[in-house]
Design a protein around this motif. Sequence first.
Motif, PDB file in Angstrom:
ATOM      1  N   ALA A  39      -2.758   0.750   6.765  1.00  0.00           N
ATOM      2  CA  ALA A  39      -2.312   0.812   5.375  1.00  0.00           C
ATOM      3  C   ALA A  39      -2.081   2.261   4.975  1.00  0.00           C
ATOM      4  CB  ALA A  39      -3.372   0.199   4.462  1.00  0.00           C
ATOM      5  N   GLY A  40      -1.198   2.453   4.029  1.00  0.00           N
ATOM      6  CA  GLY A  40      -0.984   3.780   3.470  1.00  0.00           C
ATOM      7  C   GLY A  40      -0.636   3.620   2.014  1.00  0.00           C
ATOM      8  N   HIS A  41      -1.482   4.131   1.147  1.00  0.00           N
ATOM      9  CA  HIS A  41      -1.263   3.986  -0.288  1.00  0.00           C
ATOM     10  C   HIS A  41      -1.131   5.359  -0.918  1.00  0.00           C
ATOM     11  CE1 HIS A  41      -2.575  -0.059   0.488  1.00  0.00           C
ATOM     12  NE2 HIS A  41      -3.785   0.333   0.819  1.00  0.00           N
ATOM     13  N   THR A  42      -0.025   5.572  -1.624  1.00  0.00           N
ATOM     14  CA  THR A  42       0.165   6.845  -2.306  1.00  0.00           C
ATOM     15  C   THR A  42      -0.097   6.664  -3.786  1.00  0.00           C
ATOM     16  OG1 THR A  42       1.842   7.431  -0.701  1.00  0.00           O
ATOM     17  CG2 THR A  42       1.813   8.716  -2.728  1.00  0.00           C
ATOM     18  N   PRO A 303      11.205   6.222   8.342  1.00  0.00           N
ATOM     19  CA  PRO A 303      12.060   5.767   7.239  1.00  0.00           C
ATOM     20  C   PRO A 303      11.904   4.255   7.100  1.00  0.00           C
ATOM     21  CG  PRO A 303      13.368   6.785   9.011  1.00  0.00           C
ATOM     22  CD  PRO A 303      11.961   6.729   9.495  1.00  0.00           C
ATOM     23  N   ARG A 304      11.775   3.788   5.863  1.00  0.00           N
ATOM     24  CA  ARG A 304      11.640   2.341   5.677  1.00  0.00           C
ATOM     25  C   ARG A 304      13.022   1.691   5.628  1.00  0.00           C
ATOM     26  NH1 ARG A 304       7.357   3.483   0.858  1.00  0.00           N
ATOM     27  NH2 ARG A 304       5.531   3.841   2.147  1.00  0.00           N
ATOM     28  N   ARG A 305      13.112   0.496   6.173  1.00  0.00           N
ATOM     29  CA  ARG A 305      14.352  -0.283   6.063  1.00  0.00           C
ATOM     30  C   ARG A 305      14.436  -0.769   4.611  1.00  0.00           C
ATOM     31  NH1 ARG A 305      12.777  -4.613  10.444  1.00  0.00           N
ATOM     32  NH2 ARG A 305      14.857  -5.467  10.090  1.00  0.00           N
TER      33      ARG A 305
HETATM   34 MG    MG Z   1       1.812   1.621   2.097  1.00  0.00          MG
END
Ligand code: MG
Length: 429
Positions: A39-42, A303-305
């Motif tokens: 997970a990665g939460h900004t 890069p996200r799709r």
């Molecule tokens: Mg995330």
Amino acid sequence: MPALLVSGAQWGDEGKGRATDLLGSKVDYVVKFNGGNNAGHTIVIGKEKYALHLLPSGILTPGVTPVIANGVVIDIEVLMHEIEALRSRGVDVSKLKVSANAHVITAYHRTLDRVTERFLGKRQIGTTGRGIGPTYADKINRVGIRIQDIFDENILRQKVEAALEFKNQVLVKIYNRRAIDPEDVIQELLGYRATLEPMVCDTALLLHEALEAGKTVLYEAGQATMLDIDHGTYPFVTSSNATTGGLITGSGIAPQHLTRVISVIKAYTTRVGAGPFPTELFDEHGDFLRKQGFEFGTTTGRPRRCGWYDAPVARYAARINGVTDFVLTKLDVLTGLKKIPICVAYDVNGVTHSEMPVNQSDFHHAKPVYKEFEGWQEDISGARTFEELPAAAQHYILELEKMSGARISAIGVGPEREQVVVRHSLTED
Ligand code: MG
Ligand code: GDP
Ligand code: IMO
């Protein structure tokens, strides 16, 4: 005894961390119950930007007790770094509690994740390489290492040696890699004992007592519905249950405690890694969303799709999770578009599907059927009430709401804490 759940409705990165932070001041406990440091939460608070992976996002609110529950897989080195990084920025992490039953990600899980992906070649999932899949596989195979094992050296030794006896054969003979010395793993884990000890407890009991005492507990899902191991686009998924069901097993909460199921959904769609994505855009609109929305992974920087909003996905998430409220994020990113298409159904080889096709191959071949809406040109980042939004944006939201299976209670108009329009309270009835 309010128990609130915040989860993702799409393929992750919907802004769950941000939505959780929004609720922060109202809660006593914040709980992560699935996934790990994939997970990665900004979260943006004033000029400060925080990127969290393993710790629950609510940790940034003073006074809350953060909890890592049994359903999480923990890379302890990452946990230690994250604690230290927050501490050095003045965040109080002293109340953190960690489940004795959570499973541990070790060096061999990380290695196996990476070599398996390489071995899959064109069929790879595009995992985050953090060892998530192999750790959950060991849990299900009943050869995992749990946090509590670290406090019993004999047990730890037996378990690590037994696991590596098999895994080293695989690493050496199939993947042509060097064997991992069990002693290195054991010593590393034993080294965390003193720091971990005060945090480790029966988190299910802790949270049960908190709910009985009338405290507010916020449960934060990692990943999202379409990445759920059972309900997502298998095999292009993560290895845990990111939906409401995962909360029950991943934390030990009894279902009747749950008072609110909040699902976060972007005003468009993104996906990281491989797998089907019917509304994906390969043209300048995709580049527009990526650039305007800054769609690059918090965890891997990939890069996200990017693609348009997919209403059948939203309805699917609403059904699977029992969503009571959607938080619609990143509406501001759509500002400037003349027309905004929404996918209302799929065309699969000439047959219209108004809901997610049950057959995965059909979903791979699904072509979106779009309905177009008027865009708006005005900057909406300063809007704080629904009425302050341009008429076209209001119309877009109301149409999404009709199609998505639950009310839209809050709308993100920018990444910052206060850049939100609240239509219905997320905590009070
Ligand atoms: Mg995330
Ligand atoms: P999570 O994994 O669901 O917590 O989401 P991520 O943090 O990975 O990705 C969401 C990104 O969108 C973060 O960079 C947030 O700061 C940002 N974000 C969240 N809500 C909004 C919003 O309403 N508008 C804009 N422009 N950015 C937002
Ligand atoms: P948050 O919580 C977006 C994706 C990976 C890959 C697949 C499996 O920030 O929304 P894994 O390492 O879990 O075995 O990878 O799942 N993935 C995510 N995509 N957001 C995430 O988390 C993700 N966690 C895993 O890209 O396709």
